[in-house]
Design a protein around this motif. Structure first.
Motif, PDB file in Angstrom:
ATOM      1  N   ALA A  22       0.858  -1.186   0.000  1.00 53.69           N
ATOM      2  CA  ALA A  22       0.000   0.000   0.000  1.00 53.69           C
ATOM      3  C   ALA A  22       0.896   1.238   0.000  1.00 53.69           C
ATOM      4  N   CYS A  23       1.314   1.703   1.193  1.00 53.62           N
ATOM      5  CA  CYS A  23       2.044   2.985   1.238  1.00 53.62           C
ATOM      6  C   CYS A  23       3.405   2.901   0.536  1.00 53.62           C
ATOM      7  N   GLY A  24       4.146   1.821   0.771  1.00 52.76           N
ATOM      8  CA  GLY A  24       5.464   1.662   0.146  1.00 52.76           C
ATOM      9  C   GLY A  24       6.612   2.237   0.950  1.00 52.76           C
ATOM     10  N   GLN A  65       2.075  -0.716   7.594  1.00 56.35           N
ATOM     11  CA  GLN A  65       2.398  -2.040   8.164  1.00 56.35           C
ATOM     12  C   GLN A  65       1.766  -3.178   7.348  1.00 56.35           C
ATOM     13  N   LEU A 113       9.440  -5.254   7.400  1.00 54.80           N
ATOM     14  CA  LEU A 113       8.556  -4.721   6.355  1.00 54.80           C
ATOM     15  C   LEU A 113       9.257  -4.830   5.005  1.00 54.80           C
TER      16      LEU A 113
HETATM   17  S1  FES Z   1       3.510  -1.046   2.183  1.00 55.41           S
HETATM   18 FE1  FES Z   1       2.944   0.188   3.909  1.00 55.41          FE
HETATM   19  S2  FES Z   1       4.341  -0.488   5.423  1.00 55.41           S
HETATM   20 FE2  FES Z   1       4.993  -1.555   3.664  1.00 55.41          FE
END
Ligand code: FES
Ligand SMILES: Cc1cc2nc3c(=O)[nH]c(=O)nc-3n(C[C@H](O)[C@H](O)[C@H](O)COP(=O)(O)OP(=O)(O)OC[C@H]3O[C@@H](n4cnc5c(N)ncnc54)[C@H](O)[C@@H]3O)c2cc1C
Length: 253
Positions: free
Chosen positions: A216-218, A223, A238
């Motif tokens: 998601a966020c990258g 998390q 992660l």
């Molecule tokens: S994709 Fe969001 S913490 Fe790794």
């Protein structure tokens, strides 16, 4: 890490529906390292909502290259882009390959689209280290050799190169490349990474694995991309922040 609007300079269609985008971005091309990745917003519309992660396949002057095939909605929309259009790019992200260590020969192992980060790694290693590259696929159309050097090929169905998987091919040819200090760099499907890790441990070779998961966020906030650490069964790393490249001794696959 930066967010930038990067213009597509050129689109190269490789064999078997593999797309190669040449994208202009000095801010990324001048700082990114092999194995690091970019998180790309595919559309101005809310669908697909999440950015999609891609390895940087290669770098040349102020340009970086992306290599992909069509998996789902994100990559389908990406494949419809034209030269001159802009990509919304977040990066560079993650930890890449440690390619400046003390070793004599890089043993590069790629499965399918797992070959994507290796043209850039090959460029950085060339003329400094010996390179042996092992590329595998289920069938001939999965085999990607773009930008690679000294390549041995395997296919599960025997339609191209050695019949069997890429780790079996490495085992068969190991005697020919086993001189000096080796280091393995692997990227591909999880069973292939498990095979690379087992092979490395059995033969006492340093090994780095580029892992994949849906992100998601990258960059370590959501998390959403855990991978189990070998330190403790309750400890997770992660993939986006501690990886995607890990020493094979540090993670449970
Ligand atoms: S994709 Fe969001 S913490 Fe790794
Ligand atoms: C660090 C990293 C680097 C990557 N580099 C590249 C690259 O260089 N070239 C490339 O083509 N792809 C790469 N990928 C995979 C790429 O991000 C996915 O192909 C992409 O997210 C698929 O998006 P989509 O919208 O087309 O498919 P979706 O509609 O999101 O998914 C289609 C199908 O693919 C599965 N899927 C989605 N992402 C992944 C994944 N990461 N691993 C396994 N299955 C997945 C889904 O579960 C679903 O079944 C990378 C992934 C990571 C984490």
């Amino acid at each position: 890490m930066t967010i930038t609007q990067a213009q597509i300079e050129e689109i190269i269609e490789l064999e078997y529906n593999i797309h190669l985008f040449k994208v202009k971005s000095p801010e990324i091309a001048n700082v990114i390292n092999p194995g690091e990745f970019l998180n790309i917003r595919i559309s101005d519309l809310p669908i697909p909502l999440l950015r999609r992660p891609f390895s940087v396949c290669d770098v040349e002057d102020d340009f970086f290259y992306l290599m992909f095939n069509t998996m789902g909605m994100g990559t389908k929309l990406l494949s419809l882009k034209k030269p001159g259009e802009f990509l919304d790019v977040l990066g560079p992200l993650g930890k890449g390959f440690n390619f400046k260590d003390d070793f004599d020969r890089a043993v590069i192992i790629g499965g399918g689209l797992g070959a994507a980060p290796f043209p850039f790694l090959t460029k950085m290693l060339k003329s400094k280290k010996a390179i042996s590259t092992f590329i595998g696929g289920r069938t001939k159309s999965d085999v990607i050799t773009y930008g690679l050097e000294n390549i041995s090929i395997s296919t599960d169905d025997g339609s191209y190169g050695f019949k069997g998987n890429v780790i079996q091919l490495l085992e068969k040819d190991f005697g020919k490349i086993n001189n000096g200090k080796l280091k393995i760099f692997a990227c591909g499907p999880t069973p292939m990474l498990v095979g690379a890790k087992d092979f490395a441990e059995k033969n006492n070779i340093e090994c780095e694995l580029s892992t994949e998961c849906v992100m998601a966020c990258g960059f370590g906030i959501c998390q959403g991309c855990p991978i189990q650490s070998t330190e403790d069964e309750d400890k997770y790393l992660l993939v986006c922040k501690d990886g995607p490249v890990f020493n094979s001794k540090d993670v449970v696959l």
